[in-house]
Design an enzyme around this catalytic site. Structure first.
Site, PDB file in Angstrom:
ATOM      1  N   ARG A   1      -3.419-120.688  41.599  1.00  0.00           N
ATOM      2  CA  ARG A   1      -2.075-120.639  42.180  1.00  0.00           C
ATOM      3  C   ARG A   1      -1.344-119.359  41.760  1.00  0.00           C
ATOM      4  NH1 ARG A   1       1.383-125.925  41.388  1.00  0.00           N
ATOM      5  NH2 ARG A   1       1.741-125.001  39.348  1.00  0.00           N
TER       6      ARG A   1
ATOM      7  N   LYS B   1       4.954-119.877  43.271  1.00  0.00           N
ATOM      8  CA  LYS B   1       5.751-120.237  42.088  1.00  0.00           C
ATOM      9  C   LYS B   1       6.459-118.982  41.573  1.00  0.00           C
ATOM     10  CE  LYS B   1       5.309-123.403  38.200  1.00  0.00           C
ATOM     11  NZ  LYS B   1       6.440-124.246  38.554  1.00  0.00           N
TER      12      LYS B   1
ATOM     13  N   GLU C   1      10.713-131.217  48.908  1.00  0.00           N
ATOM     14  CA  GLU C   1      10.306-131.636  47.570  1.00  0.00           C
ATOM     15  C   GLU C   1      11.501-131.962  46.708  1.00  0.00           C
ATOM     16  OE1 GLU C   1       7.973-128.764  45.390  1.00  0.00           O
ATOM     17  OE2 GLU C   1       8.874-127.126  46.487  1.00  0.00           O
TER      18      GLU C   1
HETATM   19  N1  PLP Z   1       7.340-128.174  42.962  1.00  0.00           N
HETATM   20  C1  PLP Z   1       7.981-127.245  42.259  1.00  0.00           C
HETATM   21  C2  PLP Z   1       9.075-126.501  42.904  1.00  0.00           C
HETATM   22  C3  PLP Z   1       7.601-126.990  40.924  1.00  0.00           C
HETATM   23  O1  PLP Z   1       8.239-126.079  40.193  1.00  0.00           O
HETATM   24  C4  PLP Z   1       6.541-127.717  40.353  1.00  0.00           C
HETATM   25  C5  PLP Z   1       6.105-127.450  39.004  1.00  0.00           C
HETATM   26  O2  PLP Z   1       5.207-126.724  38.756  1.00  0.00           O
HETATM   27  C6  PLP Z   1       5.906-128.678  41.144  1.00  0.00           C
HETATM   28  C7  PLP Z   1       6.328-128.879  42.436  1.00  0.00           C
HETATM   29  C8  PLP Z   1       4.770-129.471  40.596  1.00  0.00           C
HETATM   30  O3  PLP Z   1       3.597-128.722  40.554  1.00  0.00           O
HETATM   31  P1  PLP Z   1       2.493-129.036  39.482  1.00  0.00           P
HETATM   32  O4  PLP Z   1       2.112-130.455  39.658  1.00  0.00           O
HETATM   33  O5  PLP Z   1       1.373-128.120  39.813  1.00  0.00           O
HETATM   34  O6  PLP Z   1       3.078-128.768  38.150  1.00  0.00           O
HETATM   35  C1  COI Z   2       6.192-127.450  35.827  1.00  0.00           C
HETATM   36  O1  COI Z   2       6.180-128.615  36.205  1.00  0.00           O
HETATM   37  O2  COI Z   2       5.309-126.969  35.123  1.00  0.00           O
HETATM   38  C2  COI Z   2       7.230-126.550  36.179  1.00  0.00           C
HETATM   39  O3  COI Z   2       6.973-125.397  36.199  1.00  0.00           O
HETATM   40  C3  COI Z   2       8.543-127.032  36.403  1.00  0.00           C
HETATM   41  C4  COI Z   2       9.473-126.065  35.795  1.00  0.00           C
HETATM   42  C5  COI Z   2      10.122-125.211  36.772  1.00  0.00           C
HETATM   43  C6  COI Z   2      10.296-126.577  34.716  1.00  0.00           C
END
Ligand code: PLP
Ligand code: COI
Length: 339
Positions: free
Chosen positions: A80, A183, A219
């Site tokens: 990612r 991200k 989301e």
């Molecule tokens: N959506 C957003 C905007 C996020 O910042 C995160 C965190 O990383 C997620 C979703 C969840 O992604 P992940 O499960 O890969 O941490």
């Molecule tokens: C995560 O879930 O790892 C995130 O990056 C969320 C964060 C923006 C606090």
């Protein structure tokens, strides 16, 4: 080091001993460097500072029931970060460098990995940004990659307890063909005012709608959204949300448990039909949601009671069990770090 109250950690910054850095100069990545300073010396015209040429990741390491340290799905985070880099024209970071830095940062700070059973973990934060100077809007020629770690507790202070979310049409987090799927820091800056508004109203966070039509669920703050209905796990399909690694894992675990999985547009009114809903992400793990207020439509959706729903609980136990070694890792999501 100071004594850490593991059970009462919030999702915040705790200074650890070391971080790991790597520089991209003259078209190539250098060697990993270890630093004991938690500040950076950055060029005043760095593109990361001026033009938001920056991306980060978030993953967790867990101390297992057997004392082993398990890192969850790091390769997905590395991929990612490559996707984010391509999305805003940064130098791609090879996966081996990503893993090397993450592993080093965990090993060097082993004393900060929370013990098993305290509801805490070691959050790993990789960061990539344009460190070279530009004044015109163009990509930097130099990049910096940093990994720091910090012990954390639950993102939502409630932990695995239901929270409430606000639907507002006053702010968007990401444009339809914008950077929502990467991200990158700008998405989070764009979310701050809406989060402020949600907090002021007593909500844990914001449930974002699609920016084009304001009709479909996108989301949920820093997490993806999921719902359970008729033995089906439903999660939004959208180009402006972050592809969550937790959500992808929950979809697999839901399938394993005999649920159907649907990834599709989810209209906001459909909330009225769901049995369970929740937010999922690395930081949030699963946060069950028991109330969603749509302020513009003057609607309140409620789900269950003040306890997490049955399927959300089942998925939560399975996921956290795999992460801490009490459940079998049948999908090879775990890398054991030899600390
Ligand atoms: N959506 C957003 C905007 C996020 O910042 C995160 C965190 O990383 C997620 C979703 C969840 O992604 P992940 O499960 O890969 O941490
Ligand atoms: C995560 O879930 O790892 C995130 O990056 C969320 C964060 C923006 C606090």
């Amino acid at each position: 080091m100071s004594i850490i109250d593991w059970e009462n950690l919030s999702f915040g910054y705790v200074k650890t001993n070391y971080n790991v850095r790597c520089y991209y100069r003259n078209g190539k990545w250098g060697e990993l460097e270890i630093s004991s300073s938690d500040t950076l010396n950055v060029h005043i015209a760095a593109t990361g500072l001026h033009y938001g040429q920056e991306a980060f990741e978030g993953l967790k390491a867990f101390r297992g029931v057997d004392g082993k340290v398990r890192l969850f799905r790091w390769e997905d985070n590395a991929q990612r970060m490559i996707d984010s880099a391509n999305g805003i024209l940064m130098a791609e970071l090879p996966k081996e460098i990503f893993y090397g830095a993450v592993e080093k940062a965990i090993k060097l700070n082993a004393e900060f990995i929370p013990p098993y059973g305290k509801g805490a973990s070691l959050y790993v934060r990789p960061l990539l940004f344009g460190s070279g100077p530009q004044v015109g809007v163009k990509p930097a020629e130099e990049y910096m990659f940093v990994v720091f770690v910090t012990p954390v507790g639950p993102y939502f202070k409630e932990g695995f307890k239901p929270v409430s979310m606000l639907v507002t049409r006053e702010f968007d987090r990401a444009a339809p063909l914008g950077t929502g799927r990467y991200k990158v820091g700008g998405n989070y800056a764009a979310s701050l005012n809406s989060i402020k508004k949600a907090h002021a109203g007593g909500f844990a966070n914001v449930l974002y709608l699609d920016a084009r039509e304001k009709k479909y669920i996108d989301e949920c703050g820093p997490a993806n959204f999921f719902a359970i209905k008729d033995n089906t796990y439903i999660t939004p399909k959208s180009d402006s949300i972050l592809p969550s690694i937790t959500n992808k894992s929950l979809m697999q675990l839901a399938k394993d448990a005999g649920l159907d999985v649907e990834v599709r547009k989810v209209a906001v009114e459909e909330l009225a039909t769901f049995e369970e809903v929740g937010a999922c992400g690395t930081a949030a793990v699963i946060s069950p949601i028991n109330k969603i207020v749509d302020e513009d439509e003057d609607k309140v959706y409620t789900f269950g009671s003040d306890k997490p729903g049955k399927i959300s609980t089942q998925l939560y136990n399975k996921l956290t069990g795999i992460q801490t070694g009490t459940e079998k890792d049948t999908h090879n999501w775990i890398s054991v770090v030899d600390v």
